[in-house]
Design a protein around this motif. Structure first.
Motif: not given
Length: 439
Positions: A127-131, A276-278, A281-284, A290-293
């Protein structure tokens, strides 16, 4: 009526009563139930190789630490979702000592076994990227992970790595990644069911392509340090558990206590997320959390929604074993070498009686002996072989349910087979070969 080691008519009747449309493609748990019923009806013990459960006793270190924790009253308290400090500290040390990767304690999250860890990972990585809404499995693999995605209504793609070892893996992987819909790559290493172990060349390819296409890699380390060709038992000293983390920051690991620590019944594993991954931020992600982190969404979104924490006392049990391993006073690898020794003997019993090993190489090197191996018999499909072996008191699972294209093969697990059963296994295999070699 055929003359087989297990009464033919009883086996046939129990298969009929099972209502399985195709016993050769039955799930692991369906086969467990069927074999239990045949054993109860005949009083004859099977050589059971269908279920990958530990066959060794757990360490007293974990048991005693759990008992002490219970005496302190932890049973009445909810554990913190992110884990008890003692466990998080030892997990981070363990990853450094045995994988040679630095990770913050924050990114070490206990899960109710790697099963829950995978479920939580899918909820976030997909779910990190809608595409990007599809998980790519490098198969063969653990069938239940695909079942989890099916339950979640998520997409996956898969390919059998059998013909794509070494540099061949690059083009095959890229043929999927360049479509732009893959969010996540998942594989196990060592592999369930084939026991192949990815080489550093292959892990580098996966890491480089993860960087190129911005893919998250889930590395399922259910059989941590169980490639017994290498001595991975000395903390802080090479060789280390091979990992894609040497080639990308886009990774999370699922480390299980079930096999390497014989702690399956306590249902505890650990998800380890790269530093780094933790923090990325992924806006999607805000569509669901509740968070994009990434790390925050994983912990307080996915993990929290699946359980209000991992069994409190069990966390202290695993922490105690990890601490002893980190300090070099508990050689957990030596404890589980029995699996490799049994596999070597059992594989020879099969090959001496007309069977072949299906997955037999890591690139150009012989496969390790470990928790699983794969078998086939000339002239029979995997489905036919599985059903036929039931009449000879031997159970396994079909490779067809693992995403393997080697439909002639079965997965055999060594853990539940006792050395005292080797004479029975040898005799039954001889009977099987005599009855089938000219058919």
């Amino acid at each position: 009526m055929k003359n087989t080691p297990i009464p033919y008519d009883i086996v046939k009747q129990k298969i009929k009563e099972s209502n399985l449309p195709n016993v050769g493609r039955a799930s692991i748990r369906e086969l467990v139930r069927l074999v239990n019923e045949i054993e109860a009806a005949t009083g004859i013990k099977y050589v059971r190789m269908e279920m990958g459960v530990p066959g060794l006793e757990p360490s007293e270190l974990g048991i005693n630490a759990e008992i002490e924790a219970l005496k302190r009253g932890v049973a009445s308290k909810y554990p913190m979702i992110d884990g008890v400090p003692e466990l998080k500290k030892e997990v981070a040390r363990f990853v450094k000592n045995f994988i040679n990767i630095d990770v913050n304690e924050q990114g070490c999250i206990p899960t109710v076994g790697s099963m829950q860890g995978a479920m939580a990972a899918f909820l976030v990585t997909n779910r990190c990227n809608v595409k990007k809404d599809t998980v790519l499995f490098i198969d063969p693999g653990f069938p239940v992970q695909k079942q989890q995605l099916h339950v979640l209504g998520m997409n996956y793609e898969t390919f059998d790595v059998y013909n794509y070892r070494g540099e061949k893996l690059r083009d095959k992987l890229e043929s999927y990644l360049q479509k732009g819909n893959i969010s996540t790559i998942l594989y196990s290493n060592p592999n369930n069911p084939s026991w192949i172990c990815f080489t550093d060349t292959e892990l580098q390819i996966i890491g480089e392509l993860a960087n190129k296409y911005d893919i998250i890699v889930i590395e399922d380390l259910a059989y941590f340090a169980m490639d017994f060709r290498k001595d991975l038992s000395k903390p802080g000293e090479p060789p280390f558990q091979p990992t894609v983390a040497n080639y990308t920051n886009n990774w999370l690991m699922l480390i299980s206590s079930s096999k390497a620590f014989s702690y399956a019944g306590q249902r505890i594993g650990v998800m380890v997320i790269s530093n780094q991954l933790y923090k990325r931020k992924y806006p999607d992600l805000k569509r669901y959390f509740t968070s994009e982190e990434f790390g925050y969404a994983m912990l307080y979104g996915a993990v929290y929604s699946l359980s209000s924490g991992v069994c409190h006392s069990t966390q202290y049990g695993l922490a105690a074993m990890l601490k002893a391993a980190n300090e070099g006073t508990f050689n957990f690898v030596e404890t589980v070498k029995e699996y490799g020794e049994k596999a070597k003997i059992m594989k020879k019993l099969f090959t001496d009686n007309g069977f072949k090993i299906v997955y037999d190489k890591d690139e150009d090197k012989p496969l390790a002996d470990g928790f699983y191996f794969t078998i086939s018999y000339p002239g029979l499909s995997g489905e036919e072989l599985l059903e036929e072996l039931l009449y000879y008191g031997i159970s396994a699972i079909s490779l067809a349910i693992t995403g393997s294209e080697r439909t002639e093969g079965l997965r055999a697990c060594v853990s539940q087979v006792q050395r005292s059963q080797f004479p029975d296994l040898e005799e039954r295999l001889k009977r099987f070969n005599e009855d089938h070699k000219n058919s």
